[in-house]
Design a protein around this motif. Structure first.
Motif, PDB file in Angstrom:
ATOM      1  N   THR A   8       0.808  -1.222   0.000  1.00  0.00           N
ATOM      2  CA  THR A   8       0.000   0.000   0.000  1.00  0.00           C
ATOM      3  C   THR A   8       0.842   1.273   0.000  1.00  0.00           C
TER       4      THR A   8
ATOM      5  N   LEU B  85       1.888   2.601  -3.301  1.00  0.00           N
ATOM      6  CA  LEU B  85       0.724   3.081  -4.049  1.00  0.00           C
ATOM      7  C   LEU B  85       0.250   4.427  -3.529  1.00  0.00           C
ATOM      8  N   ARG B  86       0.283   4.556  -2.211  1.00  0.00           N
ATOM      9  CA  ARG B  86      -0.233   5.797  -1.606  1.00  0.00           C
ATOM     10  C   ARG B  86       0.777   6.938  -1.682  1.00  0.00           C
TER      11      ARG B  86
ATOM     12  N   GLU C  70       3.342   7.822  -4.180  1.00  0.00           N
ATOM     13  CA  GLU C  70       4.005   7.529  -5.440  1.00  0.00           C
ATOM     14  C   GLU C  70       5.346   8.229  -5.577  1.00  0.00           C
TER      15      GLU C  70
ATOM     16  N   VAL D 295      -0.799  -6.070  -5.565  1.00  0.00           N
ATOM     17  CA  VAL D 295      -0.725  -4.651  -5.906  1.00  0.00           C
ATOM     18  C   VAL D 295      -1.994  -4.242  -6.645  1.00  0.00           C
ATOM     19  N   ASP D 296      -2.440  -5.077  -7.593  1.00  0.00           N
ATOM     20  CA  ASP D 296      -3.674  -4.761  -8.319  1.00  0.00           C
ATOM     21  C   ASP D 296      -4.862  -4.686  -7.370  1.00  0.00           C
TER      22      ASP D 296
ATOM     23  N   HIS E 261      -4.867  -4.127  -4.171  1.00  0.00           N
ATOM     24  CA  HIS E 261      -4.788  -2.989  -3.257  1.00  0.00           C
ATOM     25  C   HIS E 261      -5.086  -1.674  -3.975  1.00  0.00           C
ATOM     26  N   ARG E 262      -4.699  -1.620  -5.275  1.00  0.00           N
ATOM     27  CA  ARG E 262      -4.993  -0.387  -6.000  1.00  0.00           C
ATOM     28  C   ARG E 262      -6.503  -0.168  -6.012  1.00  0.00           C
ATOM     29  N   GLU E 263      -7.249  -1.257  -6.270  1.00  0.00           N
ATOM     30  CA  GLU E 263      -8.716  -1.142  -6.293  1.00  0.00           C
ATOM     31  C   GLU E 263      -9.268  -0.798  -4.919  1.00  0.00           C
TER      32      GLU E 263
END
Lengths: 503, 323
Positions: B104, B107-108, B110, B311-312, B314-316
């Motif tokens: 996470t 992603l959070r 960047e 990762v996918d 968690h992105r959602e």
């Protein structure tokens, strides 16, 4: 008396040769870890955790608890002799311990610290033995609004700490609060104030970094500037008769601070989230507040050494309470002890007291023994520490510098923190030149990280309504007392102005 | 203390060692220095406990010639630890113990410039499931009652957790979306503080790893309502899973060991063997059981695939929180 029979069993367990040996080793190791600037009980316990597999769990935790105890005693040593807080828990001890040492009364300061620590530890042990379960319930009734109210009270006791200049005190508190907010915002879950995108700021500014900078480097530069390079040595007395008379004086002039520190420290320690550092700072603030001679504080008052020293020992026992009764750490060190318990195959939690009677009471018994051992060992070493003070300042200053840098590095192993220590040292020197009190900034960086999240959690709970701090049965009275204390000096100031006008 | 001459000798020896080509060690690589064991969380939390437990198993069984030195870098939700690993100077002597902020945080944030696919998978020690807990005094005993109560409270139902974007908040966000719940969420600085405030009834419910709530559960204070695991958990056989409730959702905390980008294959193999031994040890197997972790053995390639999937996912999930 069921408790007494448990306690006797516990004491007997702690007095077994292996455990007694571990206590003596642990306390001695802890004493030096505590005395080493930057390294405190957290590091000591974390480093030595793996070697405890050689002994049964009961003995292992007794050993770690002895280190914890020893470190609380040891923190005072460098606070007094070098003016650098040996551990975060001993910062308040420098406020009066250092001036005493400069007056050639280092042995009085050290004896006072040792005795106050002993009394603080003993009071806490008795309270722990008698009231552990009800106190655990009390600790649970402290939610975010209650903790915030308590932090407000701590700030209130410190508004008067920086002397008469309230504006400068408030300024100093604000600087500390800004530093405290650097790093990570818990509520939004985002980094904040990561200055110049330097990754070292992601972990925020450690309290110990600021304290070593201000009191280690800053104090050293200050002394050099004051003496203009002239070699100064204090020649403290060092004799058995001297120590006995110091003991008498310590009791006479330090009993008030000791009493306040012992009870307040225990109470603050019991609350999860707080721990020994806020406990000792609050005890100092309160002791000064109720003192008849507040002006002596900061200039070498034995009460000012006794209060934080009694409080940090008493708080460290207090912090064991939520750990043992609820399985929740009351301080960073107990968090690591808790991890140790999992490793040894114990289940921390409310059942521990019931299921692991021997373990729990063995540990409590060891508190009594450790406390006593720490007192004796500490007193025995005092002449050694005094001897250190006889070194000329030209030798002592580089030593302080080296110890500050090593200590700062050891705590986080990050060069970033070393640069900060140097910058803070310089900053502290100039602020001191302009008569800004620095203790409030140090207090703010300790309490800020507790006060800010609890304030915002409380307001989230109440949907933004600040009356939550007044309507809850425990938070209400604390908030009101805190507000009265904050506005009291302003009121006095206003009155004084009025009376000078009329006369 | 080293004397100066001794120190010079050591320094000279170290330089010579460094000058020997790496290939010389290809067959049986062993660590030459203490291993920096970076932990993505502060001291005392769940991730820290696991890291120290692993260290203790290694130490107790004398599995390495050089010690693992725990190094807490919890700053910025683990960002500090990721940066430390990403720019590790000694790539063969640095390891990271992860939790889900491994997925996470990049992603959070960047701006960190972290691509976890560049890291070297070492070992998957297990995954930690999540459970929904309430206090026994609330009178709630089933998930249906919980949903009813949240709706009745109309926005005043308070849950605690470890912060926006953290594992538990992802679970709560998903649950809130699926059942249209309006929950007030209070962030705390660690699982211990959350459990304490549920015990003190400052908050009404939490989503925690079983390890953090176990003590209170055994004392009868906490009631588990729902498990977010794929199957019912051995330790809580009566607790239904969210999948049984008709939602295709499960969520675990990854407890893995990861090496920096560019770790030599020899070193990676050495550590894989090392942690395989730890994994198979009696201590670790007992730990998995007592703390209700699920085993999820996978090799390096499977781990990379797992990372891509996570990762996918968690992105959602994070997109849902930010809505």
């Amino acid at each position: 008396m069921e408790i007494l029979s448990y306690l006797v069993d516990g004491l007997l367990l702690a007095l077994q040769p292996i455990n007694l040996g571990l206590i003596v080793i642990g306390v001695s190791v802890g004493l030096f870890i505590g005395a080493m600037p930057g390294l405190g009980s957290v590091n000591g316990v974390a480093i030595l955790l793996p070697i405890t597999f050689l002994v049964p769990p009961g003995s292992a935790i007794i050993f770690l608890a002895a280190i914890y105890y020893g470190a609380m005693y040891g923190g005072a040593i460098s606070s007094v002799t070098l003016g650098i807080p040996g551990a975060s828990t001993a910062v308040a001890t420098t406020f009066d311990g250092r001036p005493l040492a400069l007056q050639g009364r280092a042995s009085l300061a050290l004896v006072t610290a040792a005795l106050a620590s002993f009394v603080g530890g003993s009071v806490a042990n008795v309270l722990f033995t008698l009231f552990a379960p009800p106190l655990a319930t009390l600790a649970l009734s402290f939610g975010p609004p209650e903790i915030f109210a308590l932090m407000l009270l701590a700030f209130a006791t410190f508004v008067g700490l920086g002397g008469d200049d309230i504006a400068k005190t408030v300024f100093s508190i604000c600087i500390g609060l800004v530093f405290a907010s650097i790093g990570f915002d818990q509520i939004s879950g985002q980094p904040r104030l990561v200055l110049f995108d330097i990754s070292g700021f992601l972990h925020g500014i450690g309290f110990i970094v600021l304290a070593i900078g201000v009191y280690g480097i800053g104090e050293m530069i200050w002394t050099i500037e004051q003496t203009r390079g002239e070699v100064t040595t204090t020649t403290p007395r060092m004799s058995v008769a001297g120590m006995i008379s110091d003991t008498r004086e310590a009791v006479r002039r330090g009993w008030k601070g000791t009493t306040i520190g012992s009870f307040l420290g225990f109470f603050v320690g019991v609350l999860p989230a707080a721990g020994a550092t806020p406990g000792s700072l609050m005890a100092y603030g309160v002791a000064k507040l109720v003192s008849k001679t507040p002006r002596e504080y900061g200039k070498g008052s034995p009460d000012g050494v006794a209060a934080p020293e009694a409080a940090n020992n008493s708080a460290s026992t207090g912090a064991m309470l939520p750990m043992l009764t609820l399985g929740i750490p009351g301080s960073p060190t107990t968090a690591i002890l808790l991890g140790g318990m999992v490793i040894w195959g114990l289940v921390p939690g409310p059942q521990l007291f019931v299921n692991e009677t021997e373990f729990v009471w063995g540990l409590i018994g060891s508190f009594y023994i450790s406390n006593f051992a720490a007192l004796l060992i500490n007193l025995a070493f005092i002449p050694l520490f005094i001897w250190m003070l006889r070194m000329p300042f030209t030798v002592l200053a580089p030593m302080i510098f080296v110890l500050s840098i090593i200590g700062g590095f050891a705590a986080t192993r990050d060069m970033h923190d070393i640069w900060l220590i140097v910058i803070f040292g310089l900053g502290a020197f100039f602020l001191r030149k302009f008569d800004y009190p620095l203790a409030p900034a140090v207090l703010a960086i300790v309490l800020g990280p507790i006060a800010e999240p609890t304030l915002r959690q409380s307001l989230l709970l109440s949907s933004g309504d600040p009356s939550i701090f007044f309507t809850r049965p425990i938070a209400g009275p604390i908030t009101i007392i805190a507000l009265v204390l904050i506005f009291l000096p302003a009121l006095k100031f206003f009155r004084r102005n009025k009376s000078t006008e009329s006369s | 203390m080293f004397s100066k001459r001794k120190f010079m000798c050591l320094a000279a020896a170290a330089t010579m060692l460094a000058a020997i080509p790496v290939q010389a060690f290809a067959s049986d690589w062993t660590p030459r220095r203490p291993i920096d064991f970076v932990i993505m969380a502060g001291p005392g939390g769940g991730a820290d406990q696991i890291a120290r437990f692993i260290q203790s198993v290694v130490e107790k069984n004398d599995l390495t010639s050089r010690p693992l030195v725990p190094n807490n870098k919890g700053g910025g939700s683990g960002a500090e630890a990721l940066l430390q690993l990403n720019s590790a100077r000694d790539k063969d002597h640095t390891l990271l113990v992860t939790l889900n902020s491994f997925f996470t945080t990049p992603l959070r944030q960047e701006g960190l410039g972290i691509d976890i696919q560049t890291f070297t998978p070492v070992a998957m020690m297990g995954v930690d499931p999540f459970v929904l807990w309430v206090h026994k005094d609330s009178g709630i005993t089933t998930f249906e009652q919980f949903v009813e109560k949240v709706n009745a409270d109309d926005g005043q139902f308070v849950m605690g957790g470890t912060g926006k974007g953290q594992e538990d908040s992802i679970v709560i966000a998903y649950m809130s979306g699926a059942y249209d719940l309006n929950i007030k969420y209070i962030p705390y600085d660690g699982g211990g503080a959350v459990a304490k405030d549920l015990a003190g009834k400052q908050i009404m419910a939490t989503v925690n790893n079983p390890a953090e709530a176990k003590g209170f559960y055994e004392n009868g204070d906490f009631v588990p309502l729902l498990a977010f695991s794929d199957e019912r958990m051995d330790a809580y056989p009566d607790v239904p899973t969210m999948k049984e409730k008709g939602q295709d959702f499960s969520y675990y905390n990854q407890r893995a060991i990861v090496g920096p980008p560019g770790m030599s294959e020899e070193a990676a193999e050495y550590y894989r063997d090392l942690f395989q031994t730890v994994y198979e040890s009696e201590e670790w197997q007992n730990y998995l059981q007592s703390e209700s972790l699920s085993p999820l053995p996978m090799n390096a390639e499977e781990t990379r695939e797992y990372w891509t999937k996570q990762v996918d996912n968690h992105r959602e999930l994070l997109a849902e929180i930010d809505d």
